[in-house]
Design a protein around this motif. Structure first.
Motif, short mmCIF file in Angstrom:
data_model
loop_
_atom_site.label_atom_id
_atom_site.label_comp_id
_atom_site.label_asym_id
_atom_site.label_seq_id
_atom_site.Cartn_x
_atom_site.Cartn_y
_atom_site.Cartn_z
N LYS A 47 27.82 28.20 43.86
CA LYS A 47 28.26 28.49 42.49
C LYS A 47 29.02 29.81 42.44
CE LYS A 47 24.77 25.84 40.08
NZ LYS A 47 23.67 25.82 39.14
N ILE A 94 32.51 29.24 43.83
CA ILE A 94 33.32 28.51 42.86
C ILE A 94 33.77 29.45 41.75
CG2 ILE A 94 33.28 26.69 41.09
CD1 ILE A 94 31.36 25.14 43.02
N HIS A 95 32.87 30.30 41.27
CA HIS A 95 33.21 31.28 40.24
C HIS A 95 34.30 32.23 40.75
CE1 HIS A 95 32.76 33.91 36.81
NE2 HIS A 95 32.60 34.93 37.63
N LYS A 146 37.60 30.45 40.85
CA LYS A 146 38.16 30.33 39.50
C LYS A 146 38.83 31.64 39.07
CE LYS A 146 35.11 26.84 37.46
NZ LYS A 146 34.04 26.62 36.47
N GLN A 147 38.18 32.75 39.37
CA GLN A 147 38.75 34.04 39.01
C GLN A 147 40.08 34.28 39.73
OE1 GLN A 147 35.34 36.63 39.84
NE2 GLN A 147 35.33 37.16 37.66
N LEU A 180 42.12 32.01 40.88
CA LEU A 180 43.12 31.10 40.32
C LEU A 180 43.61 31.58 38.95
CD1 LEU A 180 41.56 27.66 41.35
CD2 LEU A 180 43.58 28.78 42.33
N ASN A 181 42.72 32.10 38.14
CA ASN A 181 43.11 32.61 36.82
C ASN A 181 44.05 33.81 36.96
OD1 ASN A 181 41.80 30.72 35.25
ND2 ASN A 181 39.90 31.90 35.19
N LYS A 216 47.39 32.54 38.01
CA LYS A 216 48.03 31.87 36.88
C LYS A 216 48.64 32.89 35.92
CE LYS A 216 47.01 28.43 33.33
NZ LYS A 216 45.94 27.61 32.75
#
Length: 127
Positions: free
Chosen positions: A109, A112-113, A116-117, A119-120, A123
């Motif tokens: 987890k 994955i977190h 995500k960070q 990727l953000n 982006k």
């Protein structure tokens, strides 16, 4: 990047020491590797010679001491190996690799977190 030669896993261990401590003498390389390997000094010297022949390392001789410096940046080598891995196992598709890790519960987890960070941030930068 294609000009970066293939190096073995053992040679990579030697290179990690050199990348971290360059310029570094033969004896210092041996001292750094001795606690984590069972290689003899002669084995380490042989790997250094192979890396010089592959043009991954260069050296200077200061009196009787050889001092090594990398000719290949660690980042360039890791990029080449990452691309090679992706191409070999996932036909170059990063999303296929990530999906494989997600489907097989290989990412925690926390990982994955963190992903995500990352990727953000990418982006938001527009990369």
């Amino acid at each position: 990047m294609n000009s970066i030669p293939q190096i073995s896993e053992a040679e990579y261990e030697v290179m990690k020491v050199i990348w971290n401590y360059a310029p570094i003498s033969t004896n210092d390389v041996i001292d750094k590797l001795s606690p984590s390997t069972s290689w003899s000094p002669k084995t380490i010297q042989t790997m250094l010679l192979r890396l010089v022949k592959k043009k991954v390392l260069t050296y200077e001789k200061n009196s009787r001491v050889f001092v090594y410096t990398p000719l290949v940046k660690q980042e360039d080598y890791l990029n080449k190996e990452s691309t090679s891995f992706l191409n070999r196992f996932y036909n170059g598709a990063l999303n296929a690799m990530v999906l494989n890790f997600l489907e097989n519960d290989k990412l925690s987890k926390e990982e994955i977190h963190a992903l995500k960070q990352i990727l953000n941030i990418k982006k938001e930068k527009g990369d």
